[in-house]
Write a protein that holds these residues in place. Structure first.
Motif, PDB file in Angstrom:
ATOM      1  N   TRP A 107     -23.086  19.114  -1.543  1.00  0.00           N
ATOM      2  CA  TRP A 107     -22.049  19.963  -2.020  1.00  0.00           C
ATOM      3  C   TRP A 107     -20.858  18.974  -2.558  1.00  0.00           C
ATOM      4  CZ3 TRP A 107     -16.818  20.455  -1.226  1.00  0.00           C
ATOM      5  CH2 TRP A 107     -16.304  21.453  -1.894  1.00  0.00           C
ATOM      6  N   ALA A 108     -20.535  18.033  -1.758  1.00  0.00           N
ATOM      7  CA  ALA A 108     -19.515  16.969  -2.140  1.00  0.00           C
ATOM      8  C   ALA A 108     -19.744  16.266  -3.350  1.00  0.00           C
ATOM      9  CB  ALA A 108     -19.460  15.885  -0.852  1.00  0.00           C
ATOM     10  N   PHE A 109     -20.837  15.867  -3.473  1.00  0.00           N
ATOM     11  CA  PHE A 109     -21.078  15.028  -4.779  1.00  0.00           C
ATOM     12  C   PHE A 109     -21.154  15.961  -5.848  1.00  0.00           C
ATOM     13  CE2 PHE A 109     -22.894  12.131  -1.731  1.00  0.00           C
ATOM     14  CZ  PHE A 109     -22.031  11.137  -1.822  1.00  0.00           C
ATOM     15  N   GLU A 110     -21.290  17.246  -5.791  1.00  0.00           N
ATOM     16  CA  GLU A 110     -21.426  18.203  -6.981  1.00  0.00           C
ATOM     17  C   GLU A 110     -19.909  18.607  -7.145  1.00  0.00           C
ATOM     18  OE1 GLU A 110     -23.602  21.594  -5.393  1.00  0.00           O
ATOM     19  OE2 GLU A 110     -25.730  20.506  -5.883  1.00  0.00           O
ATOM     20  N   HIS A 111     -19.071  18.250  -6.327  1.00  0.00           N
ATOM     21  CA  HIS A 111     -17.583  18.762  -6.489  1.00  0.00           C
ATOM     22  C   HIS A 111     -16.932  17.297  -6.264  1.00  0.00           C
ATOM     23  CE1 HIS A 111     -19.552  22.589  -5.552  1.00  0.00           C
ATOM     24  NE2 HIS A 111     -18.514  22.979  -6.356  1.00  0.00           N
ATOM     25  N   GLU A 112     -17.409  16.283  -6.604  1.00  0.00           N
ATOM     26  CA  GLU A 112     -16.670  15.052  -6.542  1.00  0.00           C
ATOM     27  C   GLU A 112     -15.259  14.960  -7.146  1.00  0.00           C
ATOM     28  OE1 GLU A 112     -17.368  10.432  -7.620  1.00  0.00           O
ATOM     29  OE2 GLU A 112     -19.094  11.668  -7.571  1.00  0.00           O
ATOM     30  N   ARG A 113     -15.167  15.677  -8.411  1.00  0.00           N
ATOM     31  CA  ARG A 113     -13.918  15.557  -9.253  1.00  0.00           C
ATOM     32  C   ARG A 113     -12.660  16.286  -8.301  1.00  0.00           C
ATOM     33  NH1 ARG A 113     -12.489  18.528 -14.868  1.00  0.00           N
ATOM     34  NH2 ARG A 113     -10.138  17.940 -15.055  1.00  0.00           N
ATOM     35  N   GLU A 114     -13.000  17.579  -8.007  1.00  0.00           N
ATOM     36  CA  GLU A 114     -12.173  18.285  -7.090  1.00  0.00           C
ATOM     37  C   GLU A 114     -11.858  17.593  -5.795  1.00  0.00           C
ATOM     38  OE1 GLU A 114     -15.058  19.125  -8.338  1.00  0.00           O
ATOM     39  OE2 GLU A 114     -15.261  21.291  -8.691  1.00  0.00           O
ATOM     40  N   LEU A 115     -12.901  16.890  -5.134  1.00  0.00           N
ATOM     41  CA  LEU A 115     -12.484  16.393  -3.844  1.00  0.00           C
ATOM     42  C   LEU A 115     -11.351  15.184  -3.907  1.00  0.00           C
ATOM     43  CD1 LEU A 115     -15.833  16.613  -1.893  1.00  0.00           C
ATOM     44  CD2 LEU A 115     -13.664  17.864  -1.491  1.00  0.00           C
ATOM     45  N   ARG A 116     -11.838  14.569  -5.019  1.00  0.00           N
ATOM     46  CA  ARG A 116     -10.861  13.332  -5.423  1.00  0.00           C
ATOM     47  C   ARG A 116      -9.401  13.722  -5.697  1.00  0.00           C
ATOM     48  NH1 ARG A 116     -13.261   8.302  -6.388  1.00  0.00           N
ATOM     49  NH2 ARG A 116     -15.565   8.346  -6.451  1.00  0.00           N
ATOM     50  N   ALA A 117      -9.245  15.067  -6.567  1.00  0.00           N
ATOM     51  CA  ALA A 117      -7.943  15.484  -6.734  1.00  0.00           C
ATOM     52  C   ALA A 117      -7.318  15.880  -5.555  1.00  0.00           C
ATOM     53  CB  ALA A 117      -8.096  16.629  -7.653  1.00  0.00           C
ATOM     54  N   VAL A 118      -7.855  16.494  -4.704  1.00  0.00           N
ATOM     55  CA  VAL A 118      -7.184  16.708  -3.355  1.00  0.00           C
ATOM     56  C   VAL A 118      -6.978  15.701  -2.427  1.00  0.00           C
ATOM     57  CG1 VAL A 118      -7.717  17.812  -1.041  1.00  0.00           C
ATOM     58  CG2 VAL A 118      -8.485  19.093  -3.263  1.00  0.00           C
ATOM     59  N   LEU A 119      -7.972  14.609  -2.521  1.00  0.00           N
ATOM     60  CA  LEU A 119      -7.433  13.632  -1.675  1.00  0.00           C
ATOM     61  C   LEU A 119      -6.204  12.764  -2.453  1.00  0.00           C
ATOM     62  CD1 LEU A 119      -8.206  11.290   0.264  1.00  0.00           C
ATOM     63  CD2 LEU A 119      -9.744  10.040  -1.474  1.00  0.00           C
ATOM     64  N   ALA A 120      -6.118  12.939  -3.613  1.00  0.00           N
ATOM     65  CA  ALA A 120      -4.759  12.049  -4.045  1.00  0.00           C
ATOM     66  C   ALA A 120      -3.554  12.824  -3.814  1.00  0.00           C
ATOM     67  CB  ALA A 120      -5.128  12.006  -5.852  1.00  0.00           C
ATOM     68  N   LEU A 121      -3.623  14.200  -3.787  1.00  0.00           N
ATOM     69  CA  LEU A 121      -2.568  14.846  -3.503  1.00  0.00           C
ATOM     70  C   LEU A 121      -2.259  14.713  -1.926  1.00  0.00           C
ATOM     71  CD1 LEU A 121      -2.855  18.337  -5.351  1.00  0.00           C
ATOM     72  CD2 LEU A 121      -1.271  16.654  -5.834  1.00  0.00           C
ATOM     73  N   SER A 122      -3.143  14.847  -1.156  1.00  0.00           N
ATOM     74  CA  SER A 122      -3.012  14.629   0.303  1.00  0.00           C
ATOM     75  C   SER A 122      -2.477  13.069   0.913  1.00  0.00           C
ATOM     76  CB  SER A 122      -4.331  14.753   1.021  1.00  0.00           C
ATOM     77  OG  SER A 122      -5.275  13.690   0.937  1.00  0.00           O
ATOM     78  N   LEU A 123      -2.681  12.231  -0.101  1.00  0.00           N
ATOM     79  CA  LEU A 123      -2.061  10.985   0.172  1.00  0.00           C
ATOM     80  C   LEU A 123      -0.610  10.685  -0.215  1.00  0.00           C
ATOM     81  CD1 LEU A 123      -5.108   8.724  -0.651  1.00  0.00           C
ATOM     82  CD2 LEU A 123      -4.546   9.536   1.592  1.00  0.00           C
ATOM     83  N   ALA A 124      -0.122  11.794  -1.049  1.00  0.00           N
ATOM     84  CA  ALA A 124       1.307  11.567  -1.525  1.00  0.00           C
ATOM     85  C   ALA A 124       2.203  11.880  -0.004  1.00  0.00           C
ATOM     86  CB  ALA A 124       1.594  12.786  -2.100  1.00  0.00           C
ATOM     87  N   GLU A 125       3.484  11.089  -0.147  1.00  0.00           N
ATOM     88  CA  GLU A 125       4.349  10.998   0.794  1.00  0.00           C
ATOM     89  C   GLU A 125       4.992  12.486   1.574  1.00  0.00           C
ATOM     90  OE1 GLU A 125       7.533   8.801  -0.047  1.00  0.00           O
ATOM     91  OE2 GLU A 125       6.347   6.881  -0.278  1.00  0.00           O
ATOM     92  N   ASP A 126       4.893  13.680   0.767  1.00  0.00           N
ATOM     93  CA  ASP A 126       5.293  14.623   1.189  1.00  0.00           C
ATOM     94  C   ASP A 126       4.100  15.696   1.364  1.00  0.00           C
ATOM     95  OD1 ASP A 126       4.504  15.204  -1.512  1.00  0.00           O
ATOM     96  OD2 ASP A 126       6.274  16.420  -1.926  1.00  0.00           O
ATOM     97  N   SER A 127       3.060  15.074   1.513  1.00  0.00           N
ATOM     98  CA  SER A 127       1.753  15.972   1.503  1.00  0.00           C
ATOM     99  C   SER A 127       1.778  16.852   2.777  1.00  0.00           C
ATOM    100  CB  SER A 127       0.658  15.141   1.717  1.00  0.00           C
ATOM    101  OG  SER A 127       0.511  14.388   3.008  1.00  0.00           O
ATOM    102  N   ALA A 128       2.176  16.326   3.908  1.00  0.00           N
ATOM    103  CA  ALA A 128       2.413  17.282   5.147  1.00  0.00           C
ATOM    104  C   ALA A 128       3.504  18.213   5.003  1.00  0.00           C
ATOM    105  CB  ALA A 128       2.766  16.312   6.296  1.00  0.00           C
ATOM    106  N   GLN A 129       4.353  18.104   4.512  1.00  0.00           N
ATOM    107  CA  GLN A 129       5.549  18.975   4.214  1.00  0.00           C
ATOM    108  C   GLN A 129       5.258  20.276   3.454  1.00  0.00           C
ATOM    109  OE1 GLN A 129       6.211  15.742   4.087  1.00  0.00           O
ATOM    110  NE2 GLN A 129       7.578  15.245   5.722  1.00  0.00           N
ATOM    111  N   ARG A 130       4.068  19.762   2.523  1.00  0.00           N
ATOM    112  CA  ARG A 130       3.639  20.923   1.460  1.00  0.00           C
ATOM    113  C   ARG A 130       2.364  21.572   1.989  1.00  0.00           C
ATOM    114  NH1 ARG A 130       2.685  17.259  -3.594  1.00  0.00           N
ATOM    115  NH2 ARG A 130       2.024  19.219  -4.539  1.00  0.00           N
TER     116      ARG A 130
END
Length: 214
Positions: A107-130
């Motif tokens: 499932w993860a490799f079939e949705h690689e693009r989406e998972l990478r997008a979430v990863l990028a957002l989650s690494l932002a400085e304000d990710s926890a607040q959001r």
């Protein structure tokens, strides 16, 4: 049987209409992401053909839309039960771990693009607040806990804790990034490696279990 949790904003309503609505909104969120459309609750509601009020009953805010776009559904990630050996010896945990990782990795490799997008957002400085913490977004905590619940009771707590931590990188964006970007593996080889690692880790943990008294 191990399967994904359907909840994203909270506890999953048990009614069939609520389940169908969640799947409808998930499909709309995925289509928005793949088409490059706006990732907002309003846009997802319009695409799904439902009111904004209905969408907001399930999707907390605009930030959560991307999480919905990467939510595995029950139909996609379902690990069949591993048959027990003859004689009632119980479930082979190494088989169970391998089956779980193979299903979630596919499932993860079939949705690689989406998972990478979430990863990028989650690494932002304000990710926890959001509300974009990486923890539990693929329900790996639940899957791992279900797997560990099958361990024999004499497996030491320290071993359980190490096994839990060691299994975490085998799920979701973590597994995708290091197998594809660092190890430079093909998808089939990556899935095989992740499954082998799960089997090896569980086997090692079971080997640490004290021998039963004579």
């Amino acid at each position: 049987m191990l399967l994904v949790s359907e909840g994203v904003n909270g506890e999953e309503p048990l009614t069939p209409p609520s389940r169908r609505m969640r799947e409808r909104l998930t499909a709309a969120a995925r289509a928005q992401l793949r088409d490059g459309g706006p990732m907002t609750v309003e846009a997802v509601a319009a695409r799904a053909g439902v009111s904004r009020a209905t969408a907001y009953r399930h999707i907390l805010n605009n930030d959560a839309v991307l999480l919905w776009a990467t939510r595995p559904t029950e139909a996609e990630v379902l690990v069949p039960p591993v048959p027990s050996p003859a004689g009632g010896a119980g479930v082979d945990l190494a088989d169970l771990a391998e089956a779980l990782i193979r299903a979630t990795a596919r499932w993860a490799f079939e949705h690689e693009r989406e998972l990478r997008a979430v990863l990028a957002l989650s690494l932002a400085e304000d990710s926890a607040q959001r509300g974009l913490s990486r923890r539990g977004r693929m329900q790996r905590d639940r899957w791992i806990d279900e797997l560990l619940s099958e361990l024999p009771p004499d497996v030491p707590p320290a071993t359980r804790s190490r096994l839990r931590a060691a299994l975490m990188p085998l799920f979701g964006a973590d597994a995708v990034v290091w197998t594809r970007d660092v190890a430079d593996l093909s998808v089939p080889d990556a899935v095989d490696l992740l499954a082998w690692m799960a089997r090896t880790l569980v086997t090692a943990a079971l080997a640490e279990s004290p021998d039963p008294p004579a």
